[in-house]
Design a protein around this motif. Structure first.
Motif, PDB file in Angstrom:
ATOM      1  N   TYR A  53       1.108  12.917   7.537  1.00  0.00           N
ATOM      2  CA  TYR A  53       1.201  11.697   6.474  1.00  0.00           C
ATOM      3  C   TYR A  53       2.260  12.116   5.151  1.00  0.00           C
ATOM      4  N   GLU A  54       2.220  13.492   5.033  1.00  0.00           N
ATOM      5  CA  GLU A  54       3.128  13.872   3.849  1.00  0.00           C
ATOM      6  C   GLU A  54       4.398  13.778   4.263  1.00  0.00           C
ATOM      7  N   SER A  55       4.870  14.216   5.405  1.00  0.00           N
ATOM      8  CA  SER A  55       6.343  14.293   6.221  1.00  0.00           C
ATOM      9  C   SER A  55       6.816  12.687   5.984  1.00  0.00           C
ATOM     10  N   THR A  62       6.079   5.517  -2.122  1.00  0.00           N
ATOM     11  CA  THR A  62       6.576   5.310  -0.755  1.00  0.00           C
ATOM     12  C   THR A  62       5.039   4.753   0.214  1.00  0.00           C
ATOM     13  N   ARG A  63       3.939   4.930  -0.382  1.00  0.00           N
ATOM     14  CA  ARG A  63       2.719   4.450   0.453  1.00  0.00           C
ATOM     15  C   ARG A  63       2.315   3.043  -0.071  1.00  0.00           C
ATOM     16  N   THR A  64       2.774   2.430  -1.052  1.00  0.00           N
ATOM     17  CA  THR A  64       2.449   1.293  -1.511  1.00  0.00           C
ATOM     18  C   THR A  64       2.339   0.225  -0.634  1.00  0.00           C
ATOM     19  N   VAL A  65       3.390  -0.066  -0.096  1.00  0.00           N
ATOM     20  CA  VAL A  65       3.525  -1.202   0.883  1.00  0.00           C
ATOM     21  C   VAL A  65       2.643  -1.066   2.135  1.00  0.00           C
ATOM     22  N   VAL A  83      -8.913   0.822   2.797  1.00  0.00           N
ATOM     23  CA  VAL A  83      -8.318   1.704   2.184  1.00  0.00           C
ATOM     24  C   VAL A  83      -8.702   1.839   0.743  1.00  0.00           C
ATOM     25  N   PRO A  84      -8.900   3.261   0.524  1.00  0.00           N
ATOM     26  CA  PRO A  84      -9.367   3.429  -0.756  1.00  0.00           C
ATOM     27  C   PRO A  84      -8.017   3.345  -1.710  1.00  0.00           C
ATOM     28  N   ALA A  85      -8.305   2.874  -3.071  1.00  0.00           N
ATOM     29  CA  ALA A  85      -6.923   3.249  -3.814  1.00  0.00           C
ATOM     30  C   ALA A  85      -6.949   4.556  -4.685  1.00  0.00           C
ATOM     31  N   PRO A  86      -5.953   4.961  -5.006  1.00  0.00           N
ATOM     32  CA  PRO A  86      -4.579   4.423  -4.862  1.00  0.00           C
ATOM     33  C   PRO A  86      -3.992   4.735  -3.436  1.00  0.00           C
ATOM     34  N   GLY A  87      -4.590   5.404  -2.893  1.00  0.00           N
ATOM     35  CA  GLY A  87      -4.015   5.871  -1.465  1.00  0.00           C
ATOM     36  C   GLY A  87      -3.475   7.268  -1.304  1.00  0.00           C
TER      37      GLY A  87
END
Length: 233
Positions: A53-55, A62-65, A83-87
């Motif tokens: 996930y981190e890579s 970068t995860r917003t979309v 999906v829990p916010a903010p992700g």
């Protein structure tokens, strides 16, 4: 069987726990492959998920979309919930991989419990054990204790792996790691108890498994219904 007879002749036959140590070693020898085949892949999954996930998504921006798309997808909501916010990485890990871990842990607990309890009774192995003088509660207590120990070991491994990863992944937390581990443990123990009850209700191991799987399916339906109700409110 010979070891159990020896324990009985040594004066342990009158004890309700007679032969428990030997029976535990027998179960470990018979089911060691199945246990390892369940536990190791799940540990491996946990160990590679957060770094991957981190890579791919190194920051929240970068995860917003991705988060927006997942929250709008009916199929994704059906399988995993919202999906829990903010992700954060820990939230994504518990949301997706955590769901998979819970289902697999429940399946592992059901299959192992039904096989050790109802399966051995169907095959006549329980009668052989009784003939050797095994204590009356050992035939239930030892299989349950073994399954619960396997679930506990799986959970501790998950918590340990994620705790170790908190040193290199800032968005993971120790409290979140052990919260997930505790949830896995409670889920496995609960479905092991359900499978034990189903093993008493079902006439064969297949029936016991089916009853347990029905409960697991109902639990999934309840989770989906709760998500829909919360969405409607």
């Amino acid at each position: 069987a010979e070891a159990l007879r020896t324990g009985r002749s040594g004066g342990e036959g009158s004890s309700p726990l007679a032969g428990w140590g030997v029976y535990l070693r027998i179960l470990l020898r018979r089911f060691r492959v199945q246990i390892v085949a369940w536990v190791l892949p799940l540990w491996l999954l946990v160990s590679i998920t957060a770094p991957s996930y981190e890579s791919v998504y190194p920051s929240l921006e970068t995860r917003t979309v991705l988060i927006e798309q997942m929250r709008k997808s009916p199929g994704t909501r059906l399988l995993y919930g919202y999906v829990p916010a903010p992700g954060r990485l820990g939230q994504l890990l518990q949301w997706e991989t955590g769901t998979f871990l819970l289902v697999c842990t429940a399946l592992m607990a059901i299959l192992l419990t039904c096989r050790m309890l109802r399966g051995d009774e169907d095959e006549g192995f329980v009668e052989v054990l009784r003939a050797t003088g095994v204590g009356r509660i050992v035939l239930f207590l030892v299989p349950m204790a073994l399954v619960w120990a396997v679930v506990g070991a799986l959970s501790v491994g998950v918590g340990g792996i994620l705790t170790w990863q908190t040193r290199s992944i800032e968005e993971l937390t120790v409290s979140g790691a052990w919260a997930l581990a505790g949830t896995i443990c409670v889920t496995g123990w609960a479905f092991s108890a359900i499978a034990a009850a189903a093993s008493q209700l079902g006439r064969q191991v297949g029936q016991a498994r089916s009853l347990s799987m029905i409960v697991l399916a109902l639990a999934f339906v309840m989770r989906v219904s709760t998500d829909q109700l919360s969405d409607g409110s």
